[in-house]
Design a protein around this motif. Structure first.
Motif, PDB file in Angstrom:
ATOM      1  N   PHE A  58       0.799  -1.223   0.000  1.00  0.00           N
ATOM      2  CA  PHE A  58       0.000   0.000   0.000  1.00  0.00           C
ATOM      3  C   PHE A  58       0.838   1.283   0.000  1.00  0.00           C
ATOM      4  O   PHE A  58       0.270   2.379  -0.094  1.00  0.00           O
ATOM      5  CB  PHE A  58      -0.939  -0.005   1.204  1.00  0.00           C
ATOM      6  N   VAL A  59       2.160   1.156   0.111  1.00  0.00           N
ATOM      7  CA  VAL A  59       3.031   2.332   0.051  1.00  0.00           C
ATOM      8  C   VAL A  59       4.003   2.215  -1.123  1.00  0.00           C
ATOM      9  O   VAL A  59       4.005   3.049  -2.031  1.00  0.00           O
ATOM     10  CB  VAL A  59       3.806   2.538   1.371  1.00  0.00           C
ATOM     11  N   MET A  60       4.835   1.166  -1.101  1.00  0.00           N
ATOM     12  CA  MET A  60       5.862   1.025  -2.121  1.00  0.00           C
ATOM     13  C   MET A  60       5.288   0.706  -3.503  1.00  0.00           C
ATOM     14  O   MET A  60       5.782   1.204  -4.517  1.00  0.00           O
ATOM     15  CB  MET A  60       6.855  -0.069  -1.707  1.00  0.00           C
ATOM     16  N   GLN A  61       4.251  -0.118  -3.546  1.00  0.00           N
ATOM     17  CA  GLN A  61       3.691  -0.501  -4.847  1.00  0.00           C
ATOM     18  C   GLN A  61       3.077   0.689  -5.586  1.00  0.00           C
ATOM     19  O   GLN A  61       3.342   0.866  -6.785  1.00  0.00           O
ATOM     20  CB  GLN A  61       2.650  -1.608  -4.664  1.00  0.00           C
ATOM     21  N   PRO A  62       2.271   1.530  -4.927  1.00  0.00           N
ATOM     22  CA  PRO A  62       1.773   2.731  -5.630  1.00  0.00           C
ATOM     23  C   PRO A  62       2.901   3.664  -6.059  1.00  0.00           C
ATOM     24  O   PRO A  62       2.827   4.265  -7.143  1.00  0.00           O
ATOM     25  CB  PRO A  62       0.870   3.397  -4.583  1.00  0.00           C
ATOM     26  N   ILE A  63       3.932   3.800  -5.218  1.00  0.00           N
ATOM     27  CA  ILE A  63       5.072   4.639  -5.588  1.00  0.00           C
ATOM     28  C   ILE A  63       5.758   4.079  -6.829  1.00  0.00           C
ATOM     29  O   ILE A  63       6.162   4.818  -7.740  1.00  0.00           O
ATOM     30  CB  ILE A  63       6.076   4.745  -4.420  1.00  0.00           C
ATOM     31  N   LEU A  64       5.903   2.768  -6.873  1.00  0.00           N
ATOM     32  CA  LEU A  64       6.532   2.119  -8.024  1.00  0.00           C
ATOM     33  C   LEU A  64       5.719   2.357  -9.293  1.00  0.00           C
ATOM     34  O   LEU A  64       6.287   2.702 -10.342  1.00  0.00           O
ATOM     35  CB  LEU A  64       6.673   0.613  -7.761  1.00  0.00           C
ATOM     36  N   ILE A  65       4.414   2.175  -9.222  1.00  0.00           N
ATOM     37  CA  ILE A  65       3.560   2.381 -10.393  1.00  0.00           C
ATOM     38  C   ILE A  65       3.659   3.831 -10.872  1.00  0.00           C
ATOM     39  O   ILE A  65       3.773   4.106 -12.074  1.00  0.00           O
ATOM     40  CB  ILE A  65       2.103   2.007 -10.075  1.00  0.00           C
ATOM     41  N   PHE A  66       3.636   4.764  -9.915  1.00  0.00           N
ATOM     42  CA  PHE A  66       3.792   6.175 -10.277  1.00  0.00           C
ATOM     43  C   PHE A  66       5.147   6.408 -10.933  1.00  0.00           C
ATOM     44  O   PHE A  66       5.250   7.154 -11.926  1.00  0.00           O
ATOM     45  CB  PHE A  66       3.653   7.065  -9.043  1.00  0.00           C
ATOM     46  N   GLY A  67       6.209   5.785 -10.389  1.00  0.00           N
ATOM     47  CA  GLY A  67       7.557   5.956 -10.940  1.00  0.00           C
ATOM     48  C   GLY A  67       7.658   5.465 -12.370  1.00  0.00           C
ATOM     49  O   GLY A  67       8.288   6.101 -13.213  1.00  0.00           O
TER      50      GLY A  67
END
Length: 220
Positions: A58-67
């Motif tokens: 819920f934190v790293m995965q959304p950041i990764l998708i945004f990246g």
């Protein structure tokens, strides 16, 4: 965001930072996938941790998708603006003489990689989301290795994966050193960084190809 798009330096730096972030993720992704070659239990344990840890989900995965999205959108913007600048400022611009094939075709290798990510999401991420949130199936910590092996039984899928990682290697051969240059890394360690970049660009994609071929031939 509008300031980043309008400023040439800001565009290059933001592109480089997103690239460095994705390089770290790619290495971590490779190490987890490579564990499937060494031990099914190890791969299941690592995959279960990644798939159930709230911080990652819920934190790293959304950041990764945004990246990923940001990197490709910014790459497209840079490509369009660079072509526009060349058409206006240079009457006799010779790209072959001034840059490598890889740097001139980053947009095309990027498109192939983006298409591969679509396939990868279709193969692994969407089924994972459906398993946990759509069908709400009970979590099985030992299911990951079997799911991986089933995907790599298809020779067409394996061929597409291998081709995509060849393009990834071409993309990284220019992108790795370019990212460090864009953030101002230019000192006595630059030659060493360039060598590390070339090794990374070749070995990591080659490692992913090995994983796909390993599971394919083991399934015959």
């Amino acid at each position: 965001m509008s300031g980043i798009i309008k400023s040439s330096i800001a565009r290059k730096v933001s592109m480089a930072l997103s690239a460095l972030f994705l390089l770290i993720f790619l290495l971590q992704h490779f190490l987890i996938n490579f564990s499937s070659v060494l031990s099914a239990d190890m791969f299941n344990e690592l995959s279960h941790f990644m798939g159930t840890n709230p911080l990652i989900q819920f934190v790293m995965q959304p950041i990764l998708i945004f990246g990923v999205v940001f990197h490709f959108v910014m790459g497209f913007i840079l490509e369009v603006r660079n072509k526009s600048a060349r058409n206006v400022k240079y009457v006799k611009y010779n790209g072959n003489a001034n840059s490598s094939w890889m740097s001139r075709n980053m947009i095309y290798s990027g498109i192939v990689i983006l298409a591969f990510l679509g396939l990868h999401f279709y193969d692994f991420w969407f089924p994972e989301i459906a398993h946990k949130y759509v069908h709400a199936l009970p979590e099985d910590p030992n299911r990951y290795f079997g799911e991986l092996v089933v995907k790599f039984r298809d020779p067409v899928r394996v061929g597409l994966y291998c081709l995509a990682f060849v393009f990834l290697a071409l993309h990284l051969l220019h992108g790795f050193s370019s990212a460090f240059q864009s953030v101002g890394f230019n000192n006595k360690y630059t030659p060493a960084v360039q060598k590390i970049g070339k090794a990374y660009a070749i070995l990591i994609p080659l490692g992913f190809i090995f994983i796909a071929l390993f599971h394919y031939f083991n399934s015959l």
